[in-house]
Design an enzyme around this catalytic site. Structure first.
Site, PDB file in Angstrom:
ATOM      1  N   GLU A  94       0.810  -1.233   0.000  1.00 53.94           N
ATOM      2  CA  GLU A  94       0.000   0.000   0.000  1.00 53.94           C
ATOM      3  C   GLU A  94       0.842   1.282   0.000  1.00 53.94           C
ATOM      4  O   GLU A  94       0.602   2.193   0.783  1.00 53.94           O
ATOM      5  CB  GLU A  94      -0.959  -0.015   1.202  1.00 53.94           C
ATOM      6  N   ASN A 128       1.747  -5.169  -3.040  1.00 52.78           N
ATOM      7  CA  ASN A 128       0.366  -5.514  -2.686  1.00 52.78           C
ATOM      8  C   ASN A 128      -0.430  -4.243  -2.381  1.00 52.78           C
ATOM      9  O   ASN A 128       0.056  -3.359  -1.667  1.00 52.78           O
ATOM     10  CB  ASN A 128       0.414  -6.414  -1.437  1.00 52.78           C
ATOM     11  N   HIS A 181     -10.925  -5.946  -0.675  1.00 52.82           N
ATOM     12  CA  HIS A 181     -11.820  -5.826   0.484  1.00 52.82           C
ATOM     13  C   HIS A 181     -13.080  -5.115  -0.014  1.00 52.82           C
ATOM     14  O   HIS A 181     -13.093  -3.889  -0.135  1.00 52.82           O
ATOM     15  CB  HIS A 181     -11.154  -5.011   1.605  1.00 52.82           C
ATOM     16  N   GLU A 185      -6.287 -10.664  -0.666  1.00 52.77           N
ATOM     17  CA  GLU A 185      -6.972 -10.330   0.602  1.00 52.77           C
ATOM     18  C   GLU A 185      -8.458 -10.164   0.372  1.00 52.77           C
ATOM     19  O   GLU A 185      -9.028  -9.133   0.700  1.00 52.77           O
ATOM     20  CB  GLU A 185      -6.416  -9.023   1.190  1.00 52.77           C
ATOM     21  N   ASP A 205     -12.350 -10.186   0.904  1.00 53.16           N
ATOM     22  CA  ASP A 205     -13.528 -10.387   1.752  1.00 53.16           C
ATOM     23  C   ASP A 205     -14.636  -9.487   1.213  1.00 53.16           C
ATOM     24  O   ASP A 205     -14.376  -8.539   0.479  1.00 53.16           O
ATOM     25  CB  ASP A 205     -13.252 -10.159   3.256  1.00 53.16           C
TER      26      ASP A 205
END
Ligand code: XIL
Length: 354
Positions: free
Chosen positions: A154, A195, A231, A261, A263
């Site tokens: 990030e 990432n 996300h 990642e 969700d």
């Protein structure tokens, strides 16, 4: 000796019987293995060590793990030069015992750093030295046991500018190339990832990350992959076709791609329709990955609603993962199961030519 010849080692005989967990057969990991995908989940190590059901379902359904927290700097080097890899070692040991790969996460980030990094004594030179020593020690500790490392996490802001944080304020953008170089020197066998979130659709941030990684590749940096966090809020902030297109653009500069990642947060108690919409998002992201020759990794951020960062970070939201709090498969788990078993989708139009 006879037992050893049969492959029944002492460890196997002394391990306690697995507690019964709800069954999902064929397992996601068996289908993923047949499909050439590493299928993973972020792991809460306290749940892993404290809840046998959590560990059993994880080992049954997944063949890759990543630590949700315990490889982050504040845990691994809480004081300068004082390292603590105990929790991370436990996870890596579990992975080894269960034939799972490990994604290391992460080495350089603007969050979850120890306070000592921000002391006034940390001049640019001191920070660069601390970063080099940290990466060398942590990657070296796990050398040979990590298949992919999230080296830089990030680093780009939502508007595409370099994020202003402890690293860029002192060192500009130079720390990024250095971090990949130091990580590669410490474990030449690991694939090194950048990432980030918000790069799954075209826009200033995705463009900036692509430009950054393109430049690094041109300069001979060992960066080898890009991770897409995903996300997601639900419904409808995900465009599966756009993700495939972005993966293709990164692949064109020689990078591996991965969903790292995922969700999909809902508002509990979620009605059946919301769970079904969530399943569509999980399956869509999986199919984008499967459509891309560059994508062999699909990881969700946790796997059961029992353990997820969502309720704590997004008040009022939850139920974001493929298994429910009773470790039972949700519609998303069944959608991933049929997705993994089904035919591979074609690359999106245009992608193959890039
Ligand atoms: C999150 C963890 O899930 C939380 O437990 C922790 O408190 C904060 O970090 N992007 C990342 C992950 O790369 O490391 C973050 O994990 C979620 C967002």
């Amino acid at each position: 000796m006879v037992l050893a010849a049969l492959g029944l080692t002492g460890a196997g005989l002394t391990r306690p019987a697995s507690p019964a967990v709800p069954v999902l057969v064929p397992t996601l990991r068996s289908l993923a293995a047949a499909d050439g995908i590493s299928f993973g989940a972020a792991v809460d190590v306290s749940a892993l060590l404290g809840d046998p059901g959590y560990a059993t379902q994880l080992g049954a359904q997944y063949d890759m793990v990543t630590p949700e927290n315990v490889m982050k700097w504040m845990y691994t080097e809480p004081r300068p030069g004082v390292y603590d890899f105990r929790a991370a070692d436990a996870l890596v040991g579990f992975a080894r015992a269960h034939g799972m790969k490990v994604r290391g996460h992460n080495l350089v980030w603007f969050e979850q750093n120890p306070v000592w990094l921000t002391r006034p004594t940390m001049t640019p030179g001191a920070l660069a030295g601390a970063l080099r020593r940290h990466i060398t020690a942590e990657v070296g500790h796990f050398r040979g046991r990590i298949s992919q490392w999230d080296v830089v996490n990030e680093a780009v802001d939502d508007d595409g500018a370099l994020r202003r944080d402890v690293w860029s304020s002192a060192l500009g953008s130079t720390y990024i190339a250095e971090a990949f170089r130091w990580a590669h020197a410490a474990d030449p066998g690991a694939v090194l990832f950048y990432n980030d979130y918000g790069i799954d659709k075209p826009g200033p941030k995705a463009d900036a990350v692509l430009a950054l990684l393109t430049r690094l590749r041109r300069e001979g940096s060992p960066v080898g992959g890009v991770g897409f966090e995903l996300h997601l809020g639900s419904p409808a902030d995900f465009d599966a076709g756009a993700l495939a297109g972005m993966m293709a653009r990164f692949a064109a500069v020689g990078l591996a791609t991965a969903v790292t990642e995922m969700d999909v947060r809902l508002k509990p108690p979620a009605p059946a329709g919301a769970l079904d919409a969530q399943a569509v998002d999980f399956a869509g992201a999986l199919q984008d990955c499967r459509a891309q020759p560059s994508c062999h990794t699909f990881v969700s951020w946790g796997y059961t609603d029992l353990d997820s960062w969502i309720p704590g970070t997004f008040p009022g939201f939850g139920q974001a993962l493929p298994f429910d709090a009773g470790l039972r498969p949700k519609p998303a788990a069944y959608a991933l199961q049929s997705g993994l078993a089904g035919p591979r989708p074609r690359p999106p139009t245009g992608a193959a030519r890039r």
